[in-house]
Design a protein around this motif. Structure first.
Motif: not given
Ligand code: KMH
Ligand code: ZN
Length: 302
Positions: A260-273
């Protein structure tokens, strides 16, 4: 404070493609996401291979070599290959790819342990869990085997014979003692790069007290001759990254550790994290190390 070494662990062996459409498992996608993460600021890429047919973890030379040349062409980040592979695999299978690929860095897990599950994002919200959850079935009897003989074998084959240096994965206080034992036997020299791992059931719980205790012990065992980095699996990822940065440590993020990137939201990529954690740690006044600076700090062969 030193510059901050940002590691991105791109795909791992725990999460399955069914859990997130962003989890890379083809060679092309692993290479693309790794390169994008490096361009976003990752100094080190921690890499596992997968079988592109179904996304299953793999450690074959063929699957590693499917993406390593593209990554080397596309960025200058430090390549760090997993020797943990998957906890379900015996050591000779785990080492097959890294032995052939001869990376400048590889992981080394510092003890045998239960490896029951990740404290995964929003699927698992605390230490009470339900073994009937499909994700958990099959992990309730899993032993991640890393005996002293296994550790010595990796040190010899990957370190002495192939020149790799190590990301020492420490999931508990005893793993620091094991590392000190190998240092005392003359099989490890500094600078030592510790990765404190939180949030795997069988290792340390993601509690700030555990982080400060690990740091205190590392100071006692290794003095000034070490760096520490922190990863927390699942929803504690960014909190622990921020704490580590504030304590002078380094950080690891990536879809291997958290989807995830924030609670309940999947990250769209490694780069986003990577972009998110970069903003957090730069906001604390830490500067990100370039790959060249990370190599110099960790004594890598380059
Ligand atoms: N999956 C992490 C908790 C390895 O690849 O050697 C630890 C890890 C192990 O990254
Ligand atoms: Zn890994």
């Amino acid at each position: 404070m030193d510059k901050l070494i940002l590691t991105c662990a791109v795909t791992g062996s725990i999460h399955t493609p069914s859990m997130s459409p962003a989890l890379p498992y083809t060679a092309e996608d692993i290479a693309k996401q790794a390169i994008d993460a490096a361009h976003a600021g990752a100094s080190i890429l921690h890499l596992h291979a997968r079988d592109p047919a179904d996304g299953r973890p793999s450690c074959t030379p063929e699957h590693f070599m499917g993406f390593l040349p593209q990554i080397a062409q596309g960025c200058d980040a430090v390549v760090n290959l997993s020797t943990g592979g998957s906890a379900t695999m015996p050591l000779d299978v785990r080492l097959a790819g890294p032995l052939v690929a001869r990376p400048e860095m590889c992981s080394l897990n510092m003890g045998t342990m239960n490896f029951a599950l990740y404290q995964m994002a929003d699927r698992i919200t605390d230490w009470r869990f339900d073994w009937e959850e499909p994700f958990l079935r099959g992990t309730d009897d899993l032993v991640f085997k890393n005996t002293p003989r296994d550790i010595a074998s990796i040190l010899r084959q990957m370190g002495q014979e192939r020149g790799a240096r190590f990301e020492f994965e420490c999931y508990d206080t005893g793993h620091l003692g094991m590392l000190a034992h190998f240092r005392d036997r003359g099989l490890i020299d500094g600078p030592i790069f510790l990765q404190f791992v939180f949030g795997v059931l069988g290792g340390m719980a993601p509690l700030p007290e555990n982080l400060t205790h690990m740091k205190r012990l590392a100071d006692q065992y290794f003095g000034n001759d070490y760096h520490f980095s922190v990863l927390a699996a699942g929803r504690h990822q960014m909190q622990f990254a921020t704490m580590a940065a504030g304590m002078g440590g380094h950080v690891r993020v990536g879809l291997e550790d958290c989807l995830t990137i924030s609670r309940g939201r999947l990250a769209c990529s490694n780069a986003e994290q990577v972009e998110k954690v970069r903003g957090l740690v730069e906001g604390l006044g830490r500067e990100i190390a370039t790959p060249a600076e990370a190599r110099a700090m960790l004594g890598l062969k380059g």
